[in-house]
Design a protein around this motif. Sequence first.
Motif, PDB file in Angstrom:
ATOM      1  N   PRO A   1       0.844  -1.211   0.000  1.00 26.50           N
ATOM      2  CA  PRO A   1       0.000   0.000   0.000  1.00 26.50           C
ATOM      3  C   PRO A   1       0.870   1.249   0.000  1.00 26.50           C
ATOM      4  N   PHE A   2       0.346   2.330  -0.564  1.00 29.71           N
ATOM      5  CA  PHE A   2       1.103   3.572  -0.632  1.00 29.71           C
ATOM      6  C   PHE A   2       0.302   4.696   0.010  1.00 29.71           C
ATOM      7  N   ILE A   3       1.002   5.530   0.804  1.00 34.34           N
ATOM      8  CA  ILE A   3       0.402   6.675   1.496  1.00 34.34           C
ATOM      9  C   ILE A   3       1.225   7.924   1.190  1.00 34.34           C
ATOM     10  N   PRO A   4       0.527   9.057   0.898  1.00 33.32           N
ATOM     11  CA  PRO A   4      -0.918   9.279   0.807  1.00 33.32           C
ATOM     12  C   PRO A   4      -1.480   8.672  -0.474  1.00 33.32           C
ATOM     13  N   ALA A   5      -2.768   8.477  -0.482  1.00 29.03           N
ATOM     14  CA  ALA A   5      -3.416   7.779  -1.596  1.00 29.03           C
ATOM     15  C   ALA A   5      -3.285   8.560  -2.900  1.00 29.03           C
ATOM     16  N   LEU A   6      -2.905   7.837  -3.938  1.00 25.96           N
ATOM     17  CA  LEU A   6      -2.966   8.358  -5.298  1.00 25.96           C
ATOM     18  C   LEU A   6      -4.094   7.603  -5.991  1.00 25.96           C
ATOM     19  N   THR A   7      -5.127   8.323  -6.389  1.00 24.41           N
ATOM     20  CA  THR A   7      -6.320   7.678  -6.925  1.00 24.41           C
ATOM     21  C   THR A   7      -6.275   7.594  -8.439  1.00 24.41           C
ATOM     22  N   PHE A   8      -6.639   6.432  -8.934  1.00 26.47           N
ATOM     23  CA  PHE A   8      -6.764   6.214 -10.372  1.00 26.47           C
ATOM     24  C   PHE A   8      -8.208   5.853 -10.696  1.00 26.47           C
ATOM     25  N   GLY A   9      -8.739   6.426 -11.765  1.00 28.17           N
ATOM     26  CA  GLY A   9     -10.081   6.071 -12.214  1.00 28.17           C
ATOM     27  C   GLY A   9     -10.039   5.623 -13.658  1.00 28.17           C
ATOM     28  N   PHE A  10     -10.769   4.569 -13.951  1.00 25.17           N
ATOM     29  CA  PHE A  10     -10.836   4.058 -15.319  1.00 25.17           C
ATOM     30  C   PHE A  10     -12.292   4.009 -15.758  1.00 25.17           C
ATOM     31  N   GLY A  11     -12.518   4.290 -17.026  1.00 25.10           N
ATOM     32  CA  GLY A  11     -13.894   4.293 -17.518  1.00 25.10           C
ATOM     33  C   GLY A  11     -13.990   3.912 -18.979  1.00 25.10           C
ATOM     34  N   ILE A  12     -15.217   3.833 -19.451  1.00 26.66           N
ATOM     35  CA  ILE A  12     -15.520   3.537 -20.846  1.00 26.66           C
ATOM     36  C   ILE A  12     -16.155   4.770 -21.477  1.00 26.66           C
TER      37      ILE A  12
END
Length: 301
Positions: A264-275
């Motif tokens: 796990p990595f802190i602070p969070a790096l958020t990734f979002g994937f979509g269509i």
Amino acid sequence: MPEVTINSLKALATFKTLFEVGSASGTARLLGMTQSGVSRSLAQLEENLGIQLFLREKNRLLATPEARELYDEILRLMGNIEELRHSVLALKEFGTSRLRIAAIPGLCFGFVPQVVAALLAENSRISISLDMMSSHDVQTAVESSHADIGFITLPATSPQLLTETLLTTEAVALVPEKLALAKQNVVEVSDLRGQHLVISNQPSVSTNPLLELVAEHGVKIAGKTEANIGTISALVANEVGVTVINPITAKDQLSYYDRVKVLPFIPALTFGFGIVYRPEWHASKVLASLKRKSKETLMNY
């Protein structure tokens, strides 16, 4: 050019069998015809086409070169008809006979190929093409109809396309097992001090979230290696350095034998994937199936 009629098509079918069997009697048995009927059909076909298809020698039929070429053309035609049949069945099932997919590299090494395989397992009649490109280029390709459906990194930037979120997740750290850092339960940004980082080769440093985070926290790194995302995990496995990456790509690229810890990595790096897709695809059966298969595949992650 000779007129094509039902009778001439029947004659071509009789010719095909005759060419393969090599005798009028054998052809007659296979097709449920009389031998004289086979001979009449051949004679009429030769007259209609204006070419001799067989040489008759001592009760034997010897195919002419013209017969071989005609036979090859019939096989090609039959292949086209079978392809057309599959296309019609795919249109009936999915509303399209082909699907062009564009996807970002981070999803192309495992996730999207699994989705494609699942889609084809459900209906193998549809033809699929898959291209890998940047998130921006995926959206451009879908906008311009060079692709039908795209897998992108969120957020989407095109107002012309409809977007649906597939997954939002947090980055993980990949650390070579030989490093002391690999013994920790969690990697914090401060732990990257003095480490060599492996990062995606973005067009500019300012677009890389990990480098921005390191700079924001005043963490001085030993150096960096920039690479295509498809090689980042391999570079870490070869002890080039440490990286922070989305877990989908990490899972797709790491093998059982890679001596790499995923932490796990802190602070969070958020990734979002979509269509993304054009509005006219909203009610498409194949889009609904693709979304369903994508969600089912994500359950394995």
